[in-house]
Enzyme design. Structure first.
Site, PDB file in Angstrom:
ATOM      1  N   MET A   1      80.894  11.610  -1.681  1.00  0.00           N
ATOM      2  CA  MET A   1      79.570  11.347  -2.250  1.00  0.00           C
ATOM      3  C   MET A   1      79.348  12.112  -3.558  1.00  0.00           C
ATOM      4  SD  MET A   1      78.933   9.237  -0.092  1.00  0.00           S
ATOM      5  CE  MET A   1      77.442   8.610   0.603  1.00  0.00           C
ATOM      6  N   LYS A   2      80.347  12.062  -4.402  1.00  0.00           N
ATOM      7  CA  LYS A   2      80.234  12.763  -5.683  1.00  0.00           C
ATOM      8  C   LYS A   2      80.889  11.868  -6.725  1.00  0.00           C
ATOM      9  CE  LYS A   2      79.903  16.719  -7.982  1.00  0.00           C
ATOM     10  NZ  LYS A   2      78.593  17.163  -8.264  1.00  0.00           N
TER      11      LYS A   2
ATOM     12  N   HIS B   1      83.030   1.045  -0.194  1.00  0.00           N
ATOM     13  CA  HIS B   1      81.574   1.091  -0.341  1.00  0.00           C
ATOM     14  C   HIS B   1      80.921   0.186   0.709  1.00  0.00           C
ATOM     15  CE1 HIS B   1      77.811   1.740  -2.425  1.00  0.00           C
ATOM     16  NE2 HIS B   1      77.558   0.453  -2.277  1.00  0.00           N
TER      17      HIS B   1
HETATM   18  C1  GAR Z   1      81.564   4.960   4.762  1.00  0.00           C
HETATM   19  O1  GAR Z   1      80.829   4.022   5.486  1.00  0.00           O
HETATM   20  C2  GAR Z   1      81.630   4.575   3.309  1.00  0.00           C
HETATM   21  O2  GAR Z   1      81.528   3.205   3.090  1.00  0.00           O
HETATM   22  C3  GAR Z   1      80.446   5.291   2.729  1.00  0.00           C
HETATM   23  O3  GAR Z   1      80.360   6.496   3.420  1.00  0.00           O
HETATM   24  C4  GAR Z   1      80.825   6.298   4.756  1.00  0.00           C
HETATM   25  C5  GAR Z   1      81.708   7.462   5.120  1.00  0.00           C
HETATM   26  O4  GAR Z   1      81.997   7.457   6.488  1.00  0.00           O
HETATM   27  N1  GAR Z   1      80.632   5.499   1.340  1.00  0.00           N
HETATM   28  C6  GAR Z   1      79.660   5.471   0.439  1.00  0.00           C
HETATM   29  O5  GAR Z   1      78.501   5.293   0.741  1.00  0.00           O
HETATM   30  C7  GAR Z   1      80.106   5.708  -0.989  1.00  0.00           C
HETATM   31  N2  GAR Z   1      79.071   5.411  -1.897  1.00  0.00           N
HETATM   32  P1  GAR Z   1      83.193   8.341   7.050  1.00  0.00           P
HETATM   33  O6  GAR Z   1      83.025   9.742   6.457  1.00  0.00           O
HETATM   34  O7  GAR Z   1      82.981   8.339   8.545  1.00  0.00           O
HETATM   35  O8  GAR Z   1      84.479   7.705   6.628  1.00  0.00           O
END
Ligand code: GAR
Length: 187
Positions: free
Chosen positions: A88-89, A107
């Site tokens: 998230m960076k 995403h």
């Molecule tokens: C995932 O669902 C991914 O799509 C999202 O964070 C989650 C991480 O889950 N990514 C974003 O929102 C990026 N902008 P995880 O840590 O259990 O893999």
């Protein structure tokens, strides 16, 4: 087959990391997870790095020279491919330049719709018919690089944010590995 030495960047739970580790243990999967980088010291996902004895580092992005630490470690572990899995960076221009079309991100929406954060609440507010996930190359613009693969499902009447997240992540566990196979099949 020589597997690409890959670094996975995380910030949180790490279920996609866990899934990629599990795929990468198969000899025919094109990448090997050789390094995990987290910008959160307490990221739950680091337990998977520990469990599978994958080197991991915590990068404190508060420090001005944090990028040097990233480059140093990518070099040290001979990383040639990067997967952002819930990182998230924003990735710096410099890193993108050095790893052109070698960084991919997953995403939780059908891009170009719903770039950025809070995808599920925005989808519900917008009365979207479909949700899903996108694997794409990372470029200088947020969630805007070319799309490698998408998977979608129909939003049902009773779906709330929690359910949408659950359904989306189930698709992510197939989409991320499939996208990686697709990339290296082409090359
Ligand atoms: C995932 O669902 C991914 O799509 C999202 O964070 C989650 C991480 O889950 N990514 C974003 O929102 C990026 N902008 P995880 O840590 O259990 O893999």
């Amino acid at each position: 087959m020589v597997k690409k030495k890959t670094c996975v960047f995380i910030s949180g739970y790490g279920s996609n990391l866990k899934n990629l580790i599990s795929y990468s243990r198969d000899n025919s999967f094109p990448i090997n997870i050789s390094l995990v980088i987290s910008n959160k010291k307490e990221a739950h996902g680091l337990i998977y790095a520990k469990k599978y004895k994958i080197p991991y580092i915590f990068i404190d992005t508060k420090f001005k020279n944090y990028e040097n630490k990233i480059f140093f470690n990518l070099k040290k572990y001979k990383i040639s491919f990067i997967c952002l899995a819930g990182y998230m960076k924003i990735i710096s221009k410099n890193l993108i330049k050095n790893y052109q079309r070698k960084i991919i991100n997953i995403h939780p929406s059908l891009l170009p719709k719903f770039k950025g954060l809070d995808t599920f609440s925005r989808m519900l507010n917008n009365r979207e018919k479909k949700a899903g996930c996108t694997v794409h190359y990372v470029n200088e613009k947020l969630d805007s690089g070319s799309i490698i693969l998408q998977k979608n499902f129909e939003i049902e009447k009773n779906d709330n944010e929690k359910i949408l997240k659950y359904k989306t992540q189930k698709l992510e566990y197939r989409a991320f590995p499939e996208a990686i196979v697709k990339i290296f099949r082409k090359n």
